[in-house]
Design a protein around this motif. Sequence first.
Motif, PDB file in Angstrom:
ATOM      1  N   SER A 122      29.779 -40.859 -14.994  1.00 19.71           N
ATOM      2  CA  SER A 122      29.443 -39.708 -13.241  1.00 19.71           C
ATOM      3  C   SER A 122      27.942 -38.675 -13.366  1.00 19.71           C
ATOM      4  O   SER A 122      27.524 -38.208 -12.502  1.00 19.71           O
ATOM      5  N   GLU A 144      36.397 -41.428 -19.686  1.00 21.51           N
ATOM      6  CA  GLU A 144      36.886 -40.498 -18.902  1.00 21.51           C
ATOM      7  C   GLU A 144      36.182 -39.950 -17.845  1.00 21.51           C
ATOM      8  O   GLU A 144      36.393 -39.083 -16.907  1.00 21.51           O
ATOM      9  N   SER A 145      34.666 -39.775 -17.951  1.00 20.75           N
ATOM     10  CA  SER A 145      33.458 -38.835 -16.895  1.00 20.75           C
ATOM     11  C   SER A 145      33.388 -40.017 -16.147  1.00 20.75           C
ATOM     12  O   SER A 145      33.513 -39.052 -15.067  1.00 20.75           O
ATOM     13  N   ASN A 148      35.001 -37.661 -12.306  1.00 23.82           N
ATOM     14  CA  ASN A 148      34.660 -36.887 -12.531  1.00 23.82           C
ATOM     15  C   ASN A 148      33.455 -37.506 -11.186  1.00 23.82           C
ATOM     16  O   ASN A 148      33.099 -36.670 -11.055  1.00 23.82           O
TER      17      ASN A 148
HETATM   18  C1  LIG Z   1      34.365 -33.473 -16.255  1.00 24.03           C
HETATM   19  O1  LIG Z   1      33.895 -32.675 -15.473  1.00 24.03           O
HETATM   20  C2  LIG Z   1      34.356 -31.335 -16.254  1.00 24.03           C
HETATM   21  C3  LIG Z   1      34.600 -30.310 -15.123  1.00 24.03           C
HETATM   22  O2  LIG Z   1      33.610 -30.189 -14.644  1.00 24.03           O
HETATM   23  C4  LIG Z   1      34.210 -30.943 -17.479  1.00 24.03           C
HETATM   24  O3  LIG Z   1      35.019 -30.454 -18.212  1.00 24.03           O
HETATM   25  C5  LIG Z   1      34.259 -32.124 -18.261  1.00 24.03           C
HETATM   26  O4  LIG Z   1      33.542 -31.904 -19.202  1.00 24.03           O
HETATM   27  C6  LIG Z   1      34.060 -33.385 -17.297  1.00 24.03           C
HETATM   28  N1  LIG Z   1      33.794 -34.545 -18.144  1.00 24.03           N
HETATM   29  C7  LIG Z   1      33.152 -35.580 -18.858  1.00 24.03           C
HETATM   30  C8  LIG Z   1      33.649 -36.425 -19.709  1.00 24.03           C
HETATM   31  O5  LIG Z   1      32.190 -35.746 -18.046  1.00 24.03           O
END
Ligand SMILES: *[C@@H]1O[C@H](CO)[C@@H](O)[C@H](O)[C@H]1NC(C)=O
Length: 612
Positions: A122, A144-145, A148
């Motif tokens: 992301s 997971e990202s 995002n």
């Molecule tokens: C994705 O975004 C959320 C909210 O901004 C954040 O809390 C989370 O850590 C992010 N996850 C990753 C894997 O980057």
Amino acid sequence: MVLHSWISSSYILVNFLLLISCGMTYGTETDVFCLKSVKKSLEDPNNYLKYSWDFNNNTEGYICKFYGVECWHPDENRVLNLKLSNMGLKGQFPRGIQNCSSLTGLDLSINKLSGAIPGDISNLIPFATSVDLSSNELSGAIPESLANVTFLNTLKLNQNQLTGQIPLQFGAMARIKAFDVSNNFLTGQVPIFKKTVAVNFANNQGLCGGPSLPSCQAKPSKSNMAVIAGAAVGGVTLAALGLGIGLFFFVRHVSFKKEEDPEGNKWARSLKGTKQIKVSLFEKSVSKMKLSDLMKATNNFSNTNIIGSGRTGTVYKAVLDDGTILMVKRLQESQYTEKQFTSEMGTLGSVKHRNLVPLLGFCMAKRERLLVYKNMPNGNLHEQLHPAEGVSTLDWTTRLKIAIGAAKGLAWLHHSCNPRIIHRNISSKCILLDAEFEPKISDFGLARLMNPIDTHLSTFVNGEFGDLGYVAPEYARTLVATPKGDVYSFGIVLLELVTGERPTNVAKAAETFKGNLVEWITELKDNEKLRDAIDESLASKDVDSELFQFLKVACNCVQPTPKERPTMFEVYQLLRAIGDRYNFTTEDEILVPIDIGDSNLEELIVAREGSH
Ligand SMILES: *[C@@H]1O[C@H](CO)[C@@H](O)[C@H](O)[C@H]1NC(C)=O
Ligand SMILES: *[C@@H]1O[C@H](CO)[C@@H](O)[C@H](O)[C@H]1NC(C)=O
Ligand SMILES: *[C@@H]1O[C@H](CO)[C@@H](O)[C@H](O)[C@H]1NC(C)=O
């Protein structure tokens, strides 16, 4: 054409403008740096990037001419989309992409990328709306990202070796419309999308809890799995597991297409609700038809009705109730909207010539695009020249007639038809033969339909292996379709006709020569042994000089430099002169083209077709 990407990206554009006005700069040097590092990090066995991505230039916007690169503006080094599909690229996901900081589309599909998708993806492509990594060798888990990447509309990860669970966060993505993870080794609960999303979870080991998937309850829970895994210590078990997975992959690799749909017509069965859709017809002579008639006539587009398939689609034989036989082509996915498609069909429906396969009509149902053509009882030239068993029965007179007719059809497309059309897919497979072996060129005008955004790139890049022998050498450098590119491909067809050999290998010289047909011809020519190339079964005293002249025309068409090749009009005239004594046809001769230089012609056509 630009409009499409413009609209889909307008939201992001607003974003960028905001960012820019807040004082952030989008340095164009970073995009150059980005492409340099992408090039450096990928193995490029076919040298697509090696020649096209030439960084010895400081003109603003020069990278926008690179193969697969689309910029926000042609005079600004700022990359909008990167489309490097089907180039044989190897290596890991190119992290350098993060310096293309305005990127909205990334297509690396159909390559040999391996390793994992970066966990911080992301941050690498934060503004991507479309990501296609399908048909690679990517492994590991889906990070997971990725969920995002806020603007993501389309995510394709199908046909990889991805494992583990699909992050459930995807379900909450605001803009996602298409999500394809089919043909991987994914397991566990699938995300539940909050909105309507075209999902594809097919062919995974153990996904559950989604549409047409088993429910998740019966599965052992994660903690149980841990217990089992903990208990089953020992190299033997692990090795067996490894073998199991390998075997599974092997079996799936070999047979997954059949497993998925033994009849191969799942798509057709899914059209059930649309059977009343009418087939739009261009010819009054054809009786009115509905989609249901086409379905019936093709046995619901059964595999057994397939009579050909190529890069533009699959062709089915259709037998109507009254015994009329037609060909129905199911187009490969087209990015044209219904309106654009209808307009394009209107144009193609009006393109009529004795040596072109007539397009009788078309039909749109859901995402399917079906084209209806007149049937050609003698199949295609490729089958006739290279039969699966035995040798070709085409005699010299017939071959000459086919060459002259096909040249005429192609010359007409290049010089006389309005709009002028570059075919881009000429091969012996697209030259069809009617009951009298009169040749008819098929597939003209379809290359453009496949991918309107980067038409001239797509034909070359998306080519299936089978047509490789026909691609003009300059396409690897210029990547722009030209009439001379068609002349080259047509030259290969002429070589096939006179030598009886296939374009990619030479059976006659299999012991001593490993190259393709053109390389073989070139070698013979250099050694003044060109005559050895002629198919012996054709040779006889009467026609010896015709064969040799014909071979020389073919050689001219496959000259490495486009400028040295004749125009299609000249090819037609040369062939017609060789076949003069046979009086094949005299009707509808091609008019001498209006006196515009050949180079003008190329520009004209390229400007029209490759506009973006
Ligand atoms: C994705 O975004 C959320 C909210 O901004 C954040 O809390 C989370 O850590 C992010 N996850 C990753 C894997 O980057
Ligand atoms: C490339 O991107 C990284 C991370 O954003 C940045 O630190 C670096 O300065 C960039 N390089 C260039 C040459 O722009
Ligand atoms: C640099 O690129 C521009 C735009 O593509 C082109 O017009 C120019 O001829 C190129 N210059 C050199 C030295 O290659």
